[in-house]
Design an enzyme around this catalytic site. Structure first.
Site, PDB file in Angstrom:
ATOM      1  N   ASN A   1      33.461 -26.121  10.195  1.00 59.71           N
ATOM      2  CA  ASN A   1      32.981 -24.738  10.136  1.00 59.71           C
ATOM      3  C   ASN A   1      33.968 -23.877  10.929  1.00 59.71           C
ATOM      4  OD1 ASN A   1      31.638 -22.334  10.360  1.00 59.71           O
ATOM      5  ND2 ASN A   1      29.739 -23.200  11.177  1.00 59.71           N
TER       6      ASN A   1
ATOM      7  N   ARG B   1      31.913 -25.318   5.469  1.00 59.17           N
ATOM      8  CA  ARG B   1      31.029 -24.169   5.351  1.00 59.17           C
ATOM      9  C   ARG B   1      31.863 -22.983   4.872  1.00 59.17           C
ATOM     10  NH1 ARG B   1      28.880 -20.108   9.846  1.00 59.17           N
ATOM     11  NH2 ARG B   1      27.379 -19.010   8.553  1.00 59.17           N
TER      12      ARG B   1
ATOM     13  N   HIS C   1      23.168 -17.305   5.667  1.00 59.85           N
ATOM     14  CA  HIS C   1      22.391 -18.340   6.387  1.00 59.85           C
ATOM     15  C   HIS C   1      21.604 -19.216   5.409  1.00 59.85           C
ATOM     16  CE1 HIS C   1      22.150 -15.485  10.113  1.00 59.85           C
ATOM     17  NE2 HIS C   1      23.133 -16.350  10.273  1.00 59.85           N
TER      18      HIS C   1
ATOM     19  N   ARG D   1      25.559  -6.733  15.698  1.00 64.37           N
ATOM     20  CA  ARG D   1      25.512  -6.004  14.415  1.00 64.37           C
ATOM     21  C   ARG D   1      24.273  -5.121  14.357  1.00 64.37           C
ATOM     22  NH1 ARG D   1      25.975 -11.284  10.954  1.00 64.37           N
ATOM     23  NH2 ARG D   1      27.625 -12.234  12.178  1.00 64.37           N
TER      24      ARG D   1
ATOM     25  N   GLU E   1      22.392 -27.041   9.942  1.00 63.38           N
ATOM     26  CA  GLU E   1      23.201 -26.658   8.779  1.00 63.38           C
ATOM     27  C   GLU E   1      24.247 -27.723   8.471  1.00 63.38           C
ATOM     28  OE1 GLU E   1      23.408 -22.970  11.089  1.00 63.38           O
ATOM     29  OE2 GLU E   1      23.842 -21.995   9.182  1.00 63.38           O
TER      30      GLU E   1
END
Ligand code: AMP
Length: 407
Positions: free
Chosen positions: A7, A91, A180, A241, A386
């Site tokens: 990742n 990923r 996600h 964010r 994940e």
């Protein structure tokens, strides 16, 4: 099958070596500050003490070399040779409209990920660099791309279209994609194992609350709406964010502050959210501590964060005409009882009742029910994984590819 999961961020590489026959972690690690004067290198072999070093690592190719060297270090061998690794899973944040599932990477797939750079300029370039670096070090095994967007391909048009002229969707594919996906997929599947209700009839709201945060409505096993949109900037208020804002604010700011566009981009992506609201920190732990010490702006940042989650829970309950379970995951969702409590407070009208004692007593890393037994809606904390989803998908595709050259 031994699968290496990679990742890559712009200055980091996270890796996880997973044995998929029993889903066990063999070794994992993280290289941060790639390209800086000193990079930080952490390795954590299963059942052993983690090591942390400072090294000079100039780019992603060197980072992959460091990982391979570590795994084959004669003093503590984790693998004998690169050929012990049977497949590599990557990923990839944005798969655009093209990728509805994970795929084995070939020239065409690399081209398509490159084309999606337009849609994810911050995320896809480092993902690509990671793929190229890993292919250099492990050229003879299948490499598989697993997309953050793929799980949300089931969104219906009324959830993915924006209220702007349709030709911008046709011409530029401007639509809600959602992110996600692997995490929302994983925690919902963990929940299905806990309930007797058939998956097709089960309505779940999954709250992935980390530094990036999103909420997804999952009806009958499929994502039907999600809070992130064209990019990961929309929806919940996040670490840095802004989440959903009125687009007119941008025109107003450009005019008032004479902001160039790239500064506006940085303002909304890196200086807003919890950090911007509190003027203090993006990290929820710091905010909770300061709010408890009486800092009003830190308290407000927490209030806005939780209020927005509650809004999405209400909205998605309406979207699905009900909700059987709310799932909390990721750094904040798994570890912050205070945030979970505020996010589901005063929702008894919807049949949502938190059990305070269970919420406070959650053991780190464990799946725990935190709703009362009388609650019509289950509330669970489910640690996300994940990397495991990526490893399992990768093993499946690599296995199929080894059986037929046409797959
Ligand atoms: P992630 O992006 O999933 O690694 O989550 C990072 C976020 O989780 C940061 O805002 C951390 O402050 C937050 N976090 C981690 N542990 C805790 C904790 N014990 N209490 C509150 N927030 C936490």
């Amino acid at each position: 099958m031994l699968v290496l999961v990679i990742n890559c961020g712009s200055s980091s590489v996270k890796y996880d070596l997973i044995e998929t026959s029993d889903n066990s972690d063999v070794c994992k690690g993280l290289i941060e500050r790639i390209g800086a004067v000193t990079s930080i290198v952490k390795h954590e072999p299963a059942g052993q003490k983690a090591t942390k070093d400072s090294k000079n690592i100039a780019n992603h190719v060197e980072a992959l070399k460091e990982i391979m060297n570590y795994l084959m270090n004669p003093e503590n061998r984790i693998i004998e040779s690169p050929s012990d690794i049977k497949a590599v899973g990557h990923r990839v944040v944005h798969g655009g409209e093209m990728f509805k599932d994970s795929v084995q990477i070939d020239e065409k797939v690399l081209e398509a990920i490159e084309q999606a750079i337009d849609l994810a300029p911050l995320h896809n370039p480092p993902n690509l660099r990671g793929i190229q670096a890993a292919m250099e070090h492990l050229p003879n095994v299948p490499h598989v791309a697993v997309f953050d967007t793929a799980f949300h391909h089931s969104l219906p048009p009324e959830a993915y279209l924006y209220g702007i002229p349709n030709r911008f969707y046709r011409r530029y594919k401007i639509r809600r994609y959602g992110f996600h996906g692997t995490s929302h997929y994983y925690v919902s599947r963990q929940y299905y194992k806990l309930t007797d209700k058939p998956v097709e009839q089960t309505k779940v709201i999954s709250c992935h609350l980390g530094n990036g945060a999103s909420v997804t409505a999952i009806n009958g096993g499929k994502s039907v709406d999600t809070s992130m949109g064209f990019t990961p900037l929309s929806g919940l208020v996040m670490g840095t964010r802004c989440g959903d804002i009125d687009p007119s604010i941008m025109f107003y700011l450009v005019e008032k502050e004479e902001l160039p566009l790239n500064n506006l981009h940085a303002l909304l992506n890196r200086h807003s959210g919890l950090l911007g609201l509190s003027g203090y920190a993006a990290d929820m732990r710091d905010l909770i501590t300061e709010a408890q010490n009486g800092d009003r702006r830190c308290q407000q940042a927490i209030d806005v964060f939780c209020y927005r989650i509650k809004q999405f829970i209400g909205s998605y309950t309406a979207v699905m005409n009900g909700c059987d379970a709310i799932l909390f995951t990721a750094g904040i969702g798994e570890n912050a009882p205070l945030i979970r409590k505020k996010a589901v407070s005063e929702l008894s009208y919807l049949g949502i009742e938190l059990d305070d004692a269970r919420n406070e007593a959650v053991t780190r890393g464990k799946i725990e029910k935190i709703s009362t037994d009388a609650s019509r809606t289950d509330i669970y904390v489910i640690p996300t994984n994940e990397e495991l989803v990526i490893a399992i998908d990768t093993a499946k595709i690599a296995q199929a590819a080894s059986q037929s050259p046409w797959i």
